[in-house]
Design a protein around this motif. Structure first.
Motif, PDB file in Angstrom:
ATOM      1  N   SER A  34       7.448  -4.362 -10.556  1.00 10.97           N
ATOM      2  CA  SER A  34       7.643  -5.058  -9.276  1.00 10.97           C
ATOM      3  C   SER A  34       9.076  -4.936  -8.784  1.00 10.97           C
ATOM      4  N   ALA A  35      10.026  -5.139  -9.699  1.00  7.88           N
ATOM      5  CA  ALA A  35      11.448  -5.084  -9.329  1.00  7.88           C
ATOM      6  C   ALA A  35      11.824  -3.693  -8.835  1.00  7.88           C
ATOM      7  N   GLN A  36      11.303  -2.683  -9.512  1.00 10.76           N
ATOM      8  CA  GLN A  36      11.589  -1.305  -9.116  1.00 10.76           C
ATOM      9  C   GLN A  36      11.061  -1.009  -7.715  1.00 10.76           C
ATOM     10  N   LEU A  37       9.850  -1.503  -7.410  1.00 14.24           N
ATOM     11  CA  LEU A  37       9.267  -1.297  -6.077  1.00 14.24           C
ATOM     12  C   LEU A  37      10.053  -2.067  -5.023  1.00 14.24           C
ATOM     13  N   ALA A  38      10.471  -3.289  -5.362  1.00 14.73           N
ATOM     14  CA  ALA A  38      11.245  -4.104  -4.418  1.00 14.73           C
ATOM     15  C   ALA A  38      12.590  -3.442  -4.122  1.00 14.73           C
ATOM     16  N   ALA A  39      13.111  -2.677  -5.088  1.00 19.17           N
ATOM     17  CA  ALA A  39      14.382  -1.977  -4.897  1.00 19.17           C
ATOM     18  C   ALA A  39      14.173  -0.651  -4.164  1.00 19.17           C
ATOM     19  N   GLY A  40      12.947  -0.374  -3.758  1.00 18.11           N
ATOM     20  CA  GLY A  40      12.658   0.840  -3.004  1.00 18.11           C
ATOM     21  C   GLY A  40      12.365   2.047  -3.883  1.00 18.11           C
ATOM     22  N   PHE A  48      -1.716   7.570 -16.184  1.00 16.32           N
ATOM     23  CA  PHE A  48      -2.165   6.288 -15.630  1.00 16.32           C
ATOM     24  C   PHE A  48      -2.113   6.344 -14.104  1.00 16.32           C
ATOM     25  N   GLY A  49      -0.916   6.571 -13.571  1.00 15.37           N
ATOM     26  CA  GLY A  49      -0.763   6.664 -12.132  1.00 15.37           C
ATOM     27  C   GLY A  49       0.667   6.402 -11.717  1.00 15.37           C
ATOM     28  N   ALA A  50       0.907   6.421 -10.413  1.00 15.06           N
ATOM     29  CA  ALA A  50       2.257   6.224  -9.901  1.00 15.06           C
ATOM     30  C   ALA A  50       2.268   5.123  -8.848  1.00 15.06           C
ATOM     31  N   PHE A  51       3.244   4.228  -8.973  1.00 19.70           N
ATOM     32  CA  PHE A  51       3.446   3.179  -7.973  1.00 19.70           C
ATOM     33  C   PHE A  51       4.600   3.588  -7.078  1.00 19.70           C
ATOM     34  N   SER A  52       4.434   3.392  -5.773  1.00 24.72           N
ATOM     35  CA  SER A  52       5.516   3.672  -4.840  1.00 24.72           C
ATOM     36  C   SER A  52       5.355   2.726  -3.656  1.00 24.72           C
TER      37      SER A  52
ATOM     38  N   MET B   1      18.446   0.547 -12.643  1.00 23.62           N
ATOM     39  CA  MET B   1      17.315   0.898 -11.790  1.00 23.62           C
ATOM     40  C   MET B   1      17.802   1.249 -10.391  1.00 23.62           C
ATOM     41  N   SER B   2      18.404   2.394 -10.224  1.00 28.34           N
ATOM     42  CA  SER B   2      18.864   2.803  -8.915  1.00 28.34           C
ATOM     43  C   SER B   2      17.675   3.282  -8.095  1.00 28.34           C
ATOM     44  N   GLU B   3      17.892   3.482  -6.800  1.00 32.45           N
ATOM     45  CA  GLU B   3      16.786   3.860  -5.938  1.00 32.45           C
ATOM     46  C   GLU B   3      16.274   5.264  -6.209  1.00 32.45           C
ATOM     47  N   THR B   4      17.162   6.110  -6.690  1.00 33.69           N
ATOM     48  CA  THR B   4      16.762   7.495  -6.856  1.00 33.69           C
ATOM     49  C   THR B   4      16.037   7.742  -8.178  1.00 33.69           C
ATOM     50  N   HIS B   5      16.364   6.958  -9.188  1.00 32.10           N
ATOM     51  CA  HIS B   5      15.739   7.164 -10.485  1.00 32.10           C
ATOM     52  C   HIS B   5      14.306   6.636 -10.477  1.00 32.10           C
ATOM     53  N   THR B   6      13.393   7.410 -11.003  1.00 35.78           N
ATOM     54  CA  THR B   6      12.003   6.975 -11.113  1.00 35.78           C
ATOM     55  C   THR B   6      11.786   6.301 -12.458  1.00 35.78           C
ATOM     56  N   LEU B   7      11.179   5.127 -12.429  1.00 29.86           N
ATOM     57  CA  LEU B   7      10.893   4.382 -13.653  1.00 29.86           C
ATOM     58  C   LEU B   7       9.736   5.042 -14.407  1.00 29.86           C
ATOM     59  N   THR B   8       9.893   5.210 -15.705  1.00 32.06           N
ATOM     60  CA  THR B   8       8.846   5.832 -16.518  1.00 32.06           C
ATOM     61  C   THR B   8       8.506   4.946 -17.720  1.00 32.06           C
ATOM     62  N   ARG B   9       7.582   5.434 -18.537  1.00 33.48           N
ATOM     63  CA  ARG B   9       7.248   4.732 -19.785  1.00 33.48           C
ATOM     64  C   ARG B   9       8.486   4.414 -20.609  1.00 33.48           C
ATOM     65  N   ALA B  10       9.408   5.398 -20.684  1.00 27.38           N
ATOM     66  CA  ALA B  10      10.615   5.223 -21.495  1.00 27.38           C
ATOM     67  C   ALA B  10      11.420   4.018 -21.011  1.00 27.38           C
ATOM     68  N   MET B  90       2.050 -11.980  -3.403  1.00 26.77           N
ATOM     69  CA  MET B  90       3.391 -12.204  -3.956  1.00 26.77           C
ATOM     70  C   MET B  90       4.186 -10.888  -4.004  1.00 26.77           C
ATOM     71  N   LEU B  91       3.545  -9.828  -4.493  1.00 27.32           N
ATOM     72  CA  LEU B  91       4.224  -8.532  -4.591  1.00 27.32           C
ATOM     73  C   LEU B  91       4.459  -7.937  -3.199  1.00 27.32           C
ATOM     74  N   ARG B  92       3.463  -8.067  -2.319  1.00 27.86           N
ATOM     75  CA  ARG B  92       3.609  -7.574  -0.939  1.00 27.86           C
ATOM     76  C   ARG B  92       4.803  -8.219  -0.244  1.00 27.86           C
ATOM     77  N   ASP B  93       4.882  -9.554  -0.371  1.00 32.83           N
ATOM     78  CA  ASP B  93       5.972 -10.281   0.289  1.00 32.83           C
ATOM     79  C   ASP B  93       7.316  -9.861  -0.285  1.00 32.83           C
ATOM     80  N   ARG B  94       7.352  -9.711  -1.601  1.00 30.08           N
ATOM     81  CA  ARG B  94       8.599  -9.351  -2.260  1.00 30.08           C
ATOM     82  C   ARG B  94       9.100  -7.989  -1.784  1.00 30.08           C
ATOM     83  N   ILE B  95       8.186  -7.048  -1.611  1.00 29.19           N
ATOM     84  CA  ILE B  95       8.566  -5.708  -1.167  1.00 29.19           C
ATOM     85  C   ILE B  95       8.900  -5.695   0.328  1.00 29.19           C
ATOM     86  N   ALA B  96       8.108  -6.448   1.122  1.00 24.40           N
ATOM     87  CA  ALA B  96       8.339  -6.485   2.571  1.00 24.40           C
ATOM     88  C   ALA B  96       9.683  -7.128   2.901  1.00 24.40           C
ATOM     89  N   GLU B  97      10.077  -8.112   2.101  1.00 25.77           N
ATOM     90  CA  GLU B  97      11.308  -8.844   2.389  1.00 25.77           C
ATOM     91  C   GLU B  97      12.541  -8.208   1.751  1.00 25.77           C
TER      92      GLU B  97
END
Lengths: 92, 99
Positions: A34-40, A48-52, B1-10, B90-97
């Protein structure tokens, strides 16, 4: 399956882990996504899949009850694309 | 967690390691278990609902006629099951705001 059932299954698979830790572990994972998505940002979990997030333009919506126009500002919305392995497993 | 880095399993197992204090190996293993158990439930035909996050919803699509875009030849598309994710309010609002 709901969150508590997921926690229960992970707890069953790890009898050495305190139930409280499993609860926190599951919460931590979804909070990180969630935090990662909120940060754009993006979350990619191979198989599994990808969230964006996707951009939505500002638009004029309407209150469905009154028909009154309301301004909806531009925003980002969450999006999930299932991974290849996931899509295949759903159709066996 | 910068904007450019993609979050992975690691990254997820790293957060679990730091926040829960499990060993790196156990963190990686449990993250994998969470994903596997969600995947198992869905491939078994169950929706997965994570309160505060969202719901993974399975939808059955009927057979329809498609077309090979390159050749223009009509081909039947077999009925199949697809997965959609409906984020919680909750997640929608968090991302929209967030902007």
């Amino acid at each position: 399956m709901i969150r508590s059932e997921l926690v229960q299954r992970v707890a069953d698979a790890n009898p050495d882990l305190p139930a409280k830790d499993v609860e926190r572990l599951v919460a931590t994972i979804f909070e990180a996504i969630s935090a990662q998505l909120a940060a754009g940002g993006r979350v990619e979990l191979r198989g599994f899949g990808a969230f964006s997030t996707r951009a939505r333009d500002a638009r004029t919506g309407r209150n469905p009850r009154t028909g009154e126009p309301v301004d909806v500002s531009a925003k980002r919305v969450p999006y999930f694309k299932p991974g290849k392995e996931m899509r295949e497993r759903l159709n066996v | 967690m910068s904007e450019t880095h993609t979050l992975t399993r690691a990254d997820l197992s790293d957060v679990v390691h730091r926040e829960i204090g499990l060993s790196r190996a156990d963190s990686a293993a449990t993250v994998e278990q969470v994903l596997t158990m969600m995947c198992d439930a869905m491939s078994g035909g169950q929706n997965v609902k994570i309160s505060g996050f969202g719901t993974f919803v399975l939808r059955d699509k009927g057979e329809r006629v498609g077309r090979n875009p390159k050749t223009g030849i009509e081909v039947p598309i077999a009925p199949r099951r697809v997965l959609t994710f409906r984020a919680s309010n909750m997640l929608r609002d968090r991302i929209a705001e967030a902007d």
